[in-house]
Write a protein that holds these residues in place. Structure first.
Motif, PDB file in Angstrom:
ATOM      1  N   ASN A 126       0.820  -1.214   0.000  1.00  0.00           N
ATOM      2  CA  ASN A 126       0.000   0.000   0.000  1.00  0.00           C
ATOM      3  C   ASN A 126       0.852   1.262   0.000  1.00  0.00           C
ATOM      4  O   ASN A 126       0.530   2.240  -0.665  1.00  0.00           O
ATOM      5  CB  ASN A 126      -0.950  -0.002   1.203  1.00  0.00           C
ATOM      6  CG  ASN A 126      -2.080  -0.981   1.006  1.00  0.00           C
ATOM      7  OD1 ASN A 126      -2.446  -1.298  -0.115  1.00  0.00           O
ATOM      8  ND2 ASN A 126      -2.626  -1.456   2.107  1.00  0.00           N
ATOM      9  N   LYS A 130       0.670   3.703  -3.181  1.00  0.00           N
ATOM     10  CA  LYS A 130       0.128   5.054  -3.017  1.00  0.00           C
ATOM     11  C   LYS A 130       1.084   6.097  -3.587  1.00  0.00           C
ATOM     12  O   LYS A 130       0.665   7.129  -4.074  1.00  0.00           O
ATOM     13  CB  LYS A 130      -0.137   5.356  -1.534  1.00  0.00           C
ATOM     14  CG  LYS A 130      -1.163   4.460  -0.882  1.00  0.00           C
ATOM     15  CD  LYS A 130      -2.528   4.647  -1.468  1.00  0.00           C
ATOM     16  CE  LYS A 130      -3.509   3.746  -0.727  1.00  0.00           C
ATOM     17  NZ  LYS A 130      -4.666   3.404  -1.437  1.00  0.00           N
ATOM     18  N   TYR A 133       0.904   5.339  -7.746  1.00  0.00           N
ATOM     19  CA  TYR A 133      -0.318   4.892  -8.401  1.00  0.00           C
ATOM     20  C   TYR A 133      -1.209   6.076  -8.731  1.00  0.00           C
ATOM     21  O   TYR A 133      -1.456   6.928  -7.887  1.00  0.00           O
ATOM     22  CB  TYR A 133      -1.064   3.912  -7.486  1.00  0.00           C
ATOM     23  CG  TYR A 133      -2.376   3.426  -8.046  1.00  0.00           C
ATOM     24  CD1 TYR A 133      -2.404   2.586  -9.143  1.00  0.00           C
ATOM     25  CD2 TYR A 133      -3.577   3.835  -7.499  1.00  0.00           C
ATOM     26  CE1 TYR A 133      -3.593   2.150  -9.669  1.00  0.00           C
ATOM     27  CE2 TYR A 133      -4.766   3.402  -8.014  1.00  0.00           C
ATOM     28  CZ  TYR A 133      -4.778   2.556  -9.102  1.00  0.00           C
ATOM     29  OH  TYR A 133      -5.969   2.127  -9.618  1.00  0.00           O
ATOM     30  N   GLU A 135      -5.038   6.775 -10.000  1.00  0.00           N
ATOM     31  CA  GLU A 135      -6.294   6.033 -10.084  1.00  0.00           C
ATOM     32  C   GLU A 135      -6.813   6.069 -11.517  1.00  0.00           C
ATOM     33  O   GLU A 135      -6.874   7.122 -12.153  1.00  0.00           O
ATOM     34  CB  GLU A 135      -7.327   6.632  -9.136  1.00  0.00           C
ATOM     35  CG  GLU A 135      -8.584   5.816  -9.089  1.00  0.00           C
ATOM     36  CD  GLU A 135      -9.515   6.272  -7.985  1.00  0.00           C
ATOM     37  OE1 GLU A 135     -10.684   5.911  -8.046  1.00  0.00           O
ATOM     38  OE2 GLU A 135      -9.056   6.987  -7.080  1.00  0.00           O
ATOM     39  N   ASN A 159       1.719  -2.770  -8.981  1.00  0.00           N
ATOM     40  CA  ASN A 159       0.630  -1.874  -9.373  1.00  0.00           C
ATOM     41  C   ASN A 159      -0.612  -2.649  -9.785  1.00  0.00           C
ATOM     42  O   ASN A 159      -1.728  -2.257  -9.450  1.00  0.00           O
ATOM     43  CB  ASN A 159       1.075  -0.941 -10.504  1.00  0.00           C
ATOM     44  CG  ASN A 159       1.942   0.191 -10.001  1.00  0.00           C
ATOM     45  OD1 ASN A 159       1.874   0.544  -8.832  1.00  0.00           O
ATOM     46  ND2 ASN A 159       2.761   0.745 -10.873  1.00  0.00           N
ATOM     47  N   THR A 162      -2.199  -4.053  -6.628  1.00  0.00           N
ATOM     48  CA  THR A 162      -2.842  -2.977  -5.875  1.00  0.00           C
ATOM     49  C   THR A 162      -4.088  -2.484  -6.594  1.00  0.00           C
ATOM     50  O   THR A 162      -5.111  -2.220  -5.963  1.00  0.00           O
ATOM     51  CB  THR A 162      -1.854  -1.826  -5.667  1.00  0.00           C
ATOM     52  OG1 THR A 162      -0.678  -2.336  -5.049  1.00  0.00           O
ATOM     53  CG2 THR A 162      -2.448  -0.733  -4.802  1.00  0.00           C
ATOM     54  N   HIS A 163      -4.001  -2.393  -7.913  1.00  0.00           N
ATOM     55  CA  HIS A 163      -5.160  -1.959  -8.685  1.00  0.00           C
ATOM     56  C   HIS A 163      -6.307  -2.958  -8.542  1.00  0.00           C
ATOM     57  O   HIS A 163      -7.455  -2.549  -8.335  1.00  0.00           O
ATOM     58  CB  HIS A 163      -4.775  -1.783 -10.157  1.00  0.00           C
ATOM     59  CG  HIS A 163      -5.938  -1.449 -11.039  1.00  0.00           C
ATOM     60  ND1 HIS A 163      -6.616  -0.262 -10.934  1.00  0.00           N
ATOM     61  CD2 HIS A 163      -6.548  -2.166 -12.022  1.00  0.00           C
ATOM     62  CE1 HIS A 163      -7.600  -0.248 -11.823  1.00  0.00           C
ATOM     63  NE2 HIS A 163      -7.578  -1.388 -12.487  1.00  0.00           N
ATOM     64  N   GLN A 165      -6.772  -4.998  -6.086  1.00  0.00           N
ATOM     65  CA  GLN A 165      -7.235  -4.929  -4.697  1.00  0.00           C
ATOM     66  C   GLN A 165      -8.157  -3.720  -4.511  1.00  0.00           C
ATOM     67  O   GLN A 165      -9.225  -3.838  -3.904  1.00  0.00           O
ATOM     68  CB  GLN A 165      -6.031  -4.842  -3.764  1.00  0.00           C
ATOM     69  CG  GLN A 165      -6.371  -4.922  -2.300  1.00  0.00           C
ATOM     70  CD  GLN A 165      -5.121  -4.864  -1.434  1.00  0.00           C
ATOM     71  OE1 GLN A 165      -4.078  -4.380  -1.862  1.00  0.00           O
ATOM     72  NE2 GLN A 165      -5.236  -5.349  -0.219  1.00  0.00           N
ATOM     73  N   ASP A 166      -7.766  -2.571  -5.038  1.00  0.00           N
ATOM     74  CA  ASP A 166      -8.606  -1.372  -4.932  1.00  0.00           C
ATOM     75  C   ASP A 166      -9.915  -1.555  -5.686  1.00  0.00           C
ATOM     76  O   ASP A 166     -10.978  -1.126  -5.227  1.00  0.00           O
ATOM     77  CB  ASP A 166      -7.863  -0.139  -5.447  1.00  0.00           C
ATOM     78  CG  ASP A 166      -6.716   0.259  -4.526  1.00  0.00           C
ATOM     79  OD1 ASP A 166      -6.731  -0.157  -3.348  1.00  0.00           O
ATOM     80  OD2 ASP A 166      -5.810   0.985  -4.990  1.00  0.00           O
ATOM     81  N   LYS A 167      -9.848  -2.159  -6.854  1.00  0.00           N
ATOM     82  CA  LYS A 167     -11.047  -2.418  -7.641  1.00  0.00           C
ATOM     83  C   LYS A 167     -12.008  -3.332  -6.886  1.00  0.00           C
ATOM     84  O   LYS A 167     -13.221  -3.079  -6.837  1.00  0.00           O
ATOM     85  CB  LYS A 167     -10.638  -3.060  -8.975  1.00  0.00           C
ATOM     86  CG  LYS A 167     -11.774  -3.345  -9.913  1.00  0.00           C
ATOM     87  CD  LYS A 167     -11.232  -3.948 -11.199  1.00  0.00           C
ATOM     88  CE  LYS A 167     -12.308  -4.571 -12.021  1.00  0.00           C
ATOM     89  NZ  LYS A 167     -11.774  -5.269 -13.182  1.00  0.00           N
ATOM     90  N   LYS A 169     -12.135  -3.705  -3.622  1.00  0.00           N
ATOM     91  CA  LYS A 169     -12.669  -2.951  -2.476  1.00  0.00           C
ATOM     92  C   LYS A 169     -13.796  -2.017  -2.916  1.00  0.00           C
ATOM     93  O   LYS A 169     -14.799  -1.870  -2.218  1.00  0.00           O
ATOM     94  CB  LYS A 169     -11.557  -2.161  -1.791  1.00  0.00           C
ATOM     95  CG  LYS A 169     -10.610  -3.028  -0.995  1.00  0.00           C
ATOM     96  CD  LYS A 169      -9.508  -2.194  -0.369  1.00  0.00           C
ATOM     97  CE  LYS A 169      -8.523  -3.062   0.381  1.00  0.00           C
ATOM     98  NZ  LYS A 169      -7.414  -2.285   0.959  1.00  0.00           N
ATOM     99  N   ARG A 170     -13.628  -1.373  -4.076  1.00  0.00           N
ATOM    100  CA  ARG A 170     -14.697  -0.500  -4.585  1.00  0.00           C
ATOM    101  C   ARG A 170     -15.949  -1.315  -4.889  1.00  0.00           C
ATOM    102  O   ARG A 170     -17.065  -0.879  -4.606  1.00  0.00           O
ATOM    103  CB  ARG A 170     -14.229   0.238  -5.847  1.00  0.00           C
ATOM    104  CG  ARG A 170     -13.315   1.403  -5.569  1.00  0.00           C
ATOM    105  CD  ARG A 170     -13.142   2.293  -6.796  1.00  0.00           C
ATOM    106  NE  ARG A 170     -12.738   1.588  -8.003  1.00  0.00           N
ATOM    107  CZ  ARG A 170     -11.485   1.384  -8.387  1.00  0.00           C
ATOM    108  NH1 ARG A 170     -10.498   1.846  -7.647  1.00  0.00           N
ATOM    109  NH2 ARG A 170     -11.221   0.748  -9.505  1.00  0.00           N
TER     110      ARG A 170
END
Length: 187
Positions: A126, A130, A133, A135, A159, A162-163, A165-167, A169-170
């Motif tokens: 993370n 951060k 990255y 968005e 990346n 992380t992308h 993972q963020d996707k 989470k969204r």
């Protein structure tokens, strides 16, 4: 230093298994009988008592297991007491049981170590992600290249992870909002 913990844990499991050899037998006779008080007091109680002995299979009965362990007053009433008992001869392999338990403990230990590794790795991913990255609002922009290709293979993998993972989470936040606020499901 980590290997020392594994050696200590393995030695502890070994000593527990070795010390347990005296209290468990592979072959035994297990009898379940009513409480002797039920016969002596002529009461019908639901209390059951367990008798275990290491005897030959042909001696696995009331005379071979129970009567040597009870008092003389119950031996006098053996004809009333013995028909109420259920005796079963058990043959088991405690070595296999011990091996399975040790394997399960090792698997649990490996999973705990893996979980610790992931917990330690998550802040690193993370923090690094951060810093570098940007968005993406459109998933097709990723194909064109950009800063993620310039960081090299290692940065690109981080990346992408992380992308994703963020996707994810969204998507989870959106799903929760739809279920709890709008009471609808995503397709």
């Amino acid at each position: 230093m980590r290997w020392e913990y594994f050696i200590v844990a393995f030695a502890a499991m070994y000593f527990v298994c070795v010390s347990g050899d005296q209290s468990y037998e592979d072959k035994r006779c297990k009898c379940v009988c009513p409480s002797p008080a039920a016969v002596l007091n002529n009461t019908t109680g639901s209390d059951r008592k367990l008798y275990i002995a290491n005897v030959q299979p042909n001696k696995c009965d009331c005379d071979g297991v129970i009567l040597p362990q009870v008092g003389a007053d119950v031996k006098v009433r053996a004809l009333e007491f013995c028909p109420r008992c259920e005796c079963k001869y058990e043959n088991r392999n405690t070595t296999i049981i011990k091996v399975v338990v040790i394997i399960v403990i090792w698997v649990i230990m490996l999973l705990v170590v893996y979980m610790g590794f992931l917990i330690c790795l998550d802040p690193l991913i993370n923090k690094r992600a951060k810093a570098s990255y940007q968005e993406h609002t459109n998933e097709e922009d990723e194909v064109g290249g950009g800063p993620s290709q310039q960081m090299g293979a290692r940065g690109n993998v981080l990346n992408r992870v992380t992308h994703q993972q963020d996707k994810w989470k969204r998507q989870v936040r959106e799903q929760r909002r739809n279920i709890y606020d709008r009471h609808t499901m995503l397709n």
